[in-house]
Design a protein around this motif. Structure first.
Motif, PDB file in Angstrom:
ATOM      1  N   LYS A 103       0.847  -1.190   0.000  1.00  0.00           N
ATOM      2  CA  LYS A 103       0.000   0.000   0.000  1.00  0.00           C
ATOM      3  C   LYS A 103       0.883   1.240   0.000  1.00  0.00           C
ATOM      4  O   LYS A 103       2.025   1.196   0.445  1.00  0.00           O
ATOM      5  N   LEU A 104       0.316   2.340  -0.478  1.00  0.00           N
ATOM      6  CA  LEU A 104       1.003   3.624  -0.472  1.00  0.00           C
ATOM      7  C   LEU A 104       0.101   4.677   0.142  1.00  0.00           C
ATOM      8  O   LEU A 104      -1.118   4.518   0.162  1.00  0.00           O
ATOM      9  N   LYS A 105       0.702   5.764   0.629  1.00  0.00           N
ATOM     10  CA  LYS A 105      -0.054   6.935   1.037  1.00  0.00           C
ATOM     11  C   LYS A 105       0.857   8.147   0.927  1.00  0.00           C
ATOM     12  O   LYS A 105       2.080   8.026   0.975  1.00  0.00           O
ATOM     13  N   LEU A 106       0.243   9.308   0.740  1.00  0.00           N
ATOM     14  CA  LEU A 106       0.962  10.571   0.618  1.00  0.00           C
ATOM     15  C   LEU A 106       0.552  11.494   1.740  1.00  0.00           C
ATOM     16  O   LEU A 106      -0.597  11.480   2.183  1.00  0.00           O
ATOM     17  N   SER A 107       1.481  12.338   2.172  1.00  0.00           N
ATOM     18  CA  SER A 107       1.145  13.414   3.104  1.00  0.00           C
ATOM     19  C   SER A 107       1.742  14.702   2.555  1.00  0.00           C
ATOM     20  O   SER A 107       2.675  14.680   1.760  1.00  0.00           O
ATOM     21  N   VAL A 108       1.181  15.821   2.998  1.00  0.00           N
ATOM     22  CA  VAL A 108       1.579  17.130   2.485  1.00  0.00           C
ATOM     23  C   VAL A 108       1.948  18.029   3.658  1.00  0.00           C
ATOM     24  O   VAL A 108       1.233  18.075   4.659  1.00  0.00           O
ATOM     25  N   THR A 109       3.068  18.741   3.523  1.00  0.00           N
ATOM     26  CA  THR A 109       3.472  19.729   4.520  1.00  0.00           C
ATOM     27  C   THR A 109       3.754  21.049   3.822  1.00  0.00           C
ATOM     28  O   THR A 109       4.125  21.070   2.652  1.00  0.00           O
ATOM     29  N   GLY A 110       3.540  22.128   4.521  1.00  0.00           N
ATOM     30  CA  GLY A 110       3.832  23.462   3.996  1.00  0.00           C
ATOM     31  C   GLY A 110       2.604  24.227   3.548  1.00  0.00           C
ATOM     32  O   GLY A 110       2.347  25.318   4.023  1.00  0.00           O
ATOM     33  N   ASN A 111       1.836  23.691   2.641  1.00  0.00           N
ATOM     34  CA  ASN A 111       0.627  24.317   2.098  1.00  0.00           C
ATOM     35  C   ASN A 111      -0.359  23.226   1.698  1.00  0.00           C
ATOM     36  O   ASN A 111      -0.004  22.057   1.621  1.00  0.00           O
ATOM     37  N   ALA A 112      -1.568  23.631   1.394  1.00  0.00           N
ATOM     38  CA  ALA A 112      -2.562  22.695   0.877  1.00  0.00           C
ATOM     39  C   ALA A 112      -2.219  22.345  -0.570  1.00  0.00           C
ATOM     40  O   ALA A 112      -1.504  23.078  -1.247  1.00  0.00           O
ATOM     41  N   ILE A 123       0.471  13.969 -10.239  1.00  0.00           N
ATOM     42  CA  ILE A 123       0.049  15.225 -10.849  1.00  0.00           C
ATOM     43  C   ILE A 123      -0.745  15.985  -9.800  1.00  0.00           C
ATOM     44  O   ILE A 123      -1.654  15.430  -9.176  1.00  0.00           O
ATOM     45  N   TYR A 124      -0.409  17.245  -9.601  1.00  0.00           N
ATOM     46  CA  TYR A 124      -1.012  18.011  -8.523  1.00  0.00           C
ATOM     47  C   TYR A 124      -1.258  19.442  -8.964  1.00  0.00           C
ATOM     48  O   TYR A 124      -0.734  19.909  -9.968  1.00  0.00           O
ATOM     49  N   GLY A 125      -2.051  20.125  -8.188  1.00  0.00           N
ATOM     50  CA  GLY A 125      -2.267  21.553  -8.333  1.00  0.00           C
ATOM     51  C   GLY A 125      -2.059  22.200  -6.980  1.00  0.00           C
ATOM     52  O   GLY A 125      -2.702  21.828  -6.008  1.00  0.00           O
ATOM     53  N   LYS A 126      -1.133  23.142  -6.900  1.00  0.00           N
ATOM     54  CA  LYS A 126      -0.822  23.788  -5.626  1.00  0.00           C
ATOM     55  C   LYS A 126      -1.797  24.923  -5.381  1.00  0.00           C
ATOM     56  O   LYS A 126      -2.186  25.636  -6.292  1.00  0.00           O
ATOM     57  N   MET A 127      -2.172  25.097  -4.138  1.00  0.00           N
ATOM     58  CA  MET A 127      -3.029  26.200  -3.727  1.00  0.00           C
ATOM     59  C   MET A 127      -2.123  27.336  -3.253  1.00  0.00           C
ATOM     60  O   MET A 127      -1.648  27.309  -2.120  1.00  0.00           O
ATOM     61  N   PRO A 128      -1.794  28.305  -4.124  1.00  0.00           N
ATOM     62  CA  PRO A 128      -0.841  29.346  -3.714  1.00  0.00           C
ATOM     63  C   PRO A 128      -1.417  30.235  -2.621  1.00  0.00           C
ATOM     64  O   PRO A 128      -2.531  30.720  -2.721  1.00  0.00           O
ATOM     65  N   ASN A 129      -0.649  30.387  -1.553  1.00  0.00           N
ATOM     66  CA  ASN A 129      -1.082  31.264  -0.469  1.00  0.00           C
ATOM     67  C   ASN A 129       0.076  32.068   0.105  1.00  0.00           C
ATOM     68  O   ASN A 129      -0.085  32.761   1.092  1.00  0.00           O
ATOM     69  N   GLY A 130       1.258  31.958  -0.503  1.00  0.00           N
ATOM     70  CA  GLY A 130       2.399  32.751  -0.071  1.00  0.00           C
ATOM     71  C   GLY A 130       3.005  32.343   1.246  1.00  0.00           C
ATOM     72  O   GLY A 130       3.721  33.114   1.863  1.00  0.00           O
ATOM     73  N   ARG A 131       2.743  31.133   1.713  1.00  0.00           N
ATOM     74  CA  ARG A 131       3.261  30.686   3.012  1.00  0.00           C
ATOM     75  C   ARG A 131       4.499  29.805   2.893  1.00  0.00           C
ATOM     76  O   ARG A 131       4.807  29.059   3.797  1.00  0.00           O
ATOM     77  N   GLY A 132       5.180  29.843   1.789  1.00  0.00           N
ATOM     78  CA  GLY A 132       6.418  29.070   1.684  1.00  0.00           C
ATOM     79  C   GLY A 132       6.284  27.827   0.833  1.00  0.00           C
ATOM     80  O   GLY A 132       5.357  27.686   0.044  1.00  0.00           O
ATOM     81  N   ARG A 133       7.213  26.932   1.026  1.00  0.00           N
ATOM     82  CA  ARG A 133       7.330  25.732   0.200  1.00  0.00           C
ATOM     83  C   ARG A 133       6.329  24.659   0.608  1.00  0.00           C
ATOM     84  O   ARG A 133       5.921  24.581   1.756  1.00  0.00           O
ATOM     85  N   THR A 134       6.011  23.812  -0.386  1.00  0.00           N
ATOM     86  CA  THR A 134       5.120  22.677  -0.152  1.00  0.00           C
ATOM     87  C   THR A 134       5.870  21.396  -0.496  1.00  0.00           C
ATOM     88  O   THR A 134       6.539  21.331  -1.527  1.00  0.00           O
ATOM     89  N   TYR A 135       5.741  20.394   0.367  1.00  0.00           N
ATOM     90  CA  TYR A 135       6.389  19.111   0.141  1.00  0.00           C
ATOM     91  C   TYR A 135       5.357  17.989   0.144  1.00  0.00           C
ATOM     92  O   TYR A 135       4.430  17.996   0.946  1.00  0.00           O
ATOM     93  N   VAL A 136       5.585  16.999  -0.740  1.00  0.00           N
ATOM     94  CA  VAL A 136       4.781  15.781  -0.756  1.00  0.00           C
ATOM     95  C   VAL A 136       5.679  14.666  -0.244  1.00  0.00           C
ATOM     96  O   VAL A 136       6.808  14.490  -0.722  1.00  0.00           O
ATOM     97  N   HIS A 137       5.201  13.921   0.741  1.00  0.00           N
ATOM     98  CA  HIS A 137       5.939  12.815   1.346  1.00  0.00           C
ATOM     99  C   HIS A 137       5.250  11.511   0.961  1.00  0.00           C
ATOM    100  O   HIS A 137       4.027  11.396   1.072  1.00  0.00           O
ATOM    101  N   LEU A 138       6.036  10.521   0.537  1.00  0.00           N
ATOM    102  CA  LEU A 138       5.494   9.228   0.118  1.00  0.00           C
ATOM    103  C   LEU A 138       5.881   8.161   1.140  1.00  0.00           C
ATOM    104  O   LEU A 138       7.035   8.066   1.541  1.00  0.00           O
ATOM    105  N   PHE A 139       4.875   7.374   1.541  1.00  0.00           N
ATOM    106  CA  PHE A 139       5.077   6.265   2.473  1.00  0.00           C
ATOM    107  C   PHE A 139       4.564   4.985   1.835  1.00  0.00           C
ATOM    108  O   PHE A 139       3.613   4.996   1.065  1.00  0.00           O
ATOM    109  N   GLY A 140       5.198   3.865   2.161  1.00  0.00           N
ATOM    110  CA  GLY A 140       4.764   2.564   1.679  1.00  0.00           C
ATOM    111  C   GLY A 140       4.603   1.603   2.841  1.00  0.00           C
ATOM    112  O   GLY A 140       5.358   1.661   3.816  1.00  0.00           O
ATOM    113  N   GLN A 141       3.606   0.725   2.730  1.00  0.00           N
ATOM    114  CA  GLN A 141       3.415  -0.276   3.774  1.00  0.00           C
ATOM    115  C   GLN A 141       3.973  -1.607   3.292  1.00  0.00           C
ATOM    116  O   GLN A 141       3.639  -2.082   2.219  1.00  0.00           O
ATOM    117  N   ILE A 142       4.836  -2.172   4.112  1.00  0.00           N
ATOM    118  CA  ILE A 142       5.493  -3.437   3.770  1.00  0.00           C
ATOM    119  C   ILE A 142       4.550  -4.591   4.023  1.00  0.00           C
ATOM    120  O   ILE A 142       3.822  -4.601   4.959  1.00  0.00           O
TER     121      ILE A 142
END
Length: 134
Positions: free
Chosen positions: A58-67, A115-134
Protein backbone atom coordinates in the motif's frame (compact mmCIF):
# COMPACT_ATOMS: atom_id res chain seq x y z
CA UNK A 1 -30.01 -22.00 22.56
CA UNK A 2 -32.62 -19.48 21.62
CA UNK A 3 -32.54 -17.19 18.60
CA UNK A 4 -31.38 -14.13 20.56
CA UNK A 5 -28.32 -15.91 21.96
CA UNK A 6 -27.40 -17.17 18.49
CA UNK A 7 -27.58 -13.61 17.09
CA UNK A 8 -25.35 -12.28 19.89
CA UNK A 9 -22.85 -15.09 19.32
CA UNK A 10 -22.74 -14.36 15.58
CA UNK A 11 -22.31 -10.62 16.17
CA UNK A 12 -19.47 -11.26 18.62
CA UNK A 13 -17.72 -13.58 16.18
CA UNK A 14 -17.98 -11.04 13.35
CA UNK A 15 -16.66 -8.27 15.58
CA UNK A 16 -13.70 -10.41 16.66
CA UNK A 17 -12.86 -11.35 13.07
CA UNK A 18 -13.03 -7.76 11.81
CA UNK A 19 -10.89 -6.52 14.71
CA UNK A 20 -8.27 -9.19 14.01
CA UNK A 21 -7.95 -8.22 10.34
CA UNK A 22 -7.80 -4.51 11.17
CA UNK A 23 -5.09 -4.90 13.79
CA UNK A 24 -3.02 -7.18 11.54
CA UNK A 25 -3.10 -4.55 8.78
CA UNK A 26 -2.46 -1.69 11.20
CA UNK A 27 0.52 -3.53 12.72
CA UNK A 28 2.41 -3.54 9.41
CA UNK A 29 5.00 -0.74 9.41
CA UNK A 30 4.84 2.31 7.16
CA UNK A 31 8.20 3.07 5.56
CA UNK A 32 9.19 6.60 4.54
CA UNK A 33 10.09 6.37 0.84
CA UNK A 34 10.90 9.97 0.01
CA UNK A 35 9.70 13.51 -0.55
CA UNK A 36 9.50 16.05 -3.32
CA UNK A 37 9.22 19.82 -3.22
CA UNK A 38 6.32 20.81 -5.44
CA UNK A 39 6.28 23.79 -7.79
CA UNK A 40 3.63 26.42 -8.35
CA UNK A 41 0.21 25.69 -9.82
CA UNK A 42 -0.37 22.51 -11.88
CA UNK A 43 2.67 20.30 -12.24
CA UNK A 44 3.91 16.75 -11.91
CA UNK A 45 6.81 15.18 -10.07
CA UNK A 46 8.32 11.76 -9.41
CA UNK A 47 9.52 10.01 -6.28
CA UNK A 48 11.69 6.91 -6.68
CA UNK A 49 12.34 4.61 -3.72
CA UNK A 50 16.01 4.31 -2.76
CA UNK A 51 17.89 1.02 -3.10
CA UNK A 52 17.69 -1.61 -1.73
CA UNK A 53 14.22 -1.94 -3.18
CA UNK A 54 11.44 -3.11 -0.91
CA UNK A 55 8.13 -4.81 -1.55
CA UNK A 56 5.08 -2.64 -0.79
CA UNK A 57 1.40 -3.50 -0.52
CA UNK A 58 0.00 0.00 0.00
CA UNK A 59 1.00 3.62 -0.47
CA UNK A 60 -0.05 6.94 1.04
CA UNK A 61 0.96 10.57 0.62
CA UNK A 62 1.14 13.41 3.10
CA UNK A 63 1.58 17.13 2.48
CA UNK A 64 3.47 19.73 4.52
CA UNK A 65 3.83 23.46 4.00
CA UNK A 66 0.63 24.32 2.10
CA UNK A 67 -2.56 22.69 0.88
CA UNK A 68 -2.46 20.73 -2.37
CA UNK A 69 -4.93 19.20 -4.81
CA UNK A 70 -3.68 15.76 -5.85
CA UNK A 71 -5.09 14.64 -9.20
CA UNK A 72 -3.60 11.28 -10.14
CA UNK A 73 -0.78 8.87 -9.35
CA UNK A 74 1.05 6.64 -11.80
CA UNK A 75 2.91 3.82 -10.06
CA UNK A 76 5.54 2.02 -12.15
CA UNK A 77 6.76 -1.38 -10.97
CA UNK A 78 10.11 -3.09 -11.57
CA UNK A 79 8.50 -5.73 -13.77
CA UNK A 80 7.32 -2.97 -16.15
CA UNK A 81 3.72 -2.94 -14.95
CA UNK A 82 1.91 0.35 -14.39
CA UNK A 83 -1.01 1.20 -12.12
CA UNK A 84 -2.95 4.45 -12.43
CA UNK A 85 -4.60 5.61 -9.21
CA UNK A 86 -7.09 8.49 -9.46
CA UNK A 87 -6.77 10.40 -6.19
CA UNK A 88 -8.62 13.66 -6.96
CA UNK A 89 -8.45 14.86 -3.38
CA UNK A 90 -7.83 18.22 -1.72
CA UNK A 91 -5.14 17.62 0.88
CA UNK A 92 -4.89 20.29 3.57
CA UNK A 93 -1.51 21.28 5.00
CA UNK A 94 -0.49 18.50 7.37
CA UNK A 95 -3.02 16.09 5.85
CA UNK A 96 -2.71 13.09 3.60
CA UNK A 97 -4.41 10.79 1.14
CA UNK A 98 -6.39 7.70 1.95
CA UNK A 99 -4.48 4.41 1.93
CA UNK A 100 -3.91 3.43 -1.70
CA UNK A 101 -3.87 -0.32 -2.39
CA UNK A 102 -1.51 -1.67 -5.04
CA UNK A 103 -2.96 -4.19 -7.49
CA UNK A 104 -1.48 -7.66 -7.52
CA UNK A 105 -0.51 -7.91 -3.86
CA UNK A 106 3.09 -7.20 -2.84
CA UNK A 107 4.88 -5.14 -5.50
CA UNK A 108 8.36 -3.69 -5.99
CA UNK A 109 7.82 -0.01 -6.77
CA UNK A 110 10.23 1.60 -9.23
CA UNK A 111 8.74 5.11 -9.17
CA UNK A 112 5.61 7.04 -8.30
CA UNK A 113 4.60 9.96 -10.53
CA UNK A 114 1.97 12.37 -9.28
CA UNK A 115 0.05 15.23 -10.85
CA UNK A 116 -1.01 18.01 -8.52
CA UNK A 117 -2.27 21.55 -8.33
CA UNK A 118 -0.82 23.79 -5.63
CA UNK A 119 -3.03 26.20 -3.73
CA UNK A 120 -0.84 29.35 -3.71
CA UNK A 121 -1.08 31.26 -0.47
CA UNK A 122 2.40 32.75 -0.07
CA UNK A 123 3.26 30.69 3.01
CA UNK A 124 6.42 29.07 1.68
CA UNK A 125 7.33 25.73 0.20
CA UNK A 126 5.12 22.68 -0.15
CA UNK A 127 6.39 19.11 0.14
CA UNK A 128 4.78 15.78 -0.76
CA UNK A 129 5.94 12.82 1.35
CA UNK A 130 5.49 9.23 0.12
CA UNK A 131 5.08 6.26 2.47
CA UNK A 132 4.76 2.56 1.68
CA UNK A 133 3.42 -0.28 3.77
CA UNK A 134 5.49 -3.44 3.77
Amino acid sequence: MNRRNIMFAMAGTLAALSTTSLTASAAMPWVYIGRRRVGLFVDHDTISPPAPFKIYRKLKLSVTGNALFMYDLKVTFHNGGVQYIPVRWHIPEGGGTRILDLNGGDRIVKKVEFIYGKMPNGRGRTYVHLFGQI
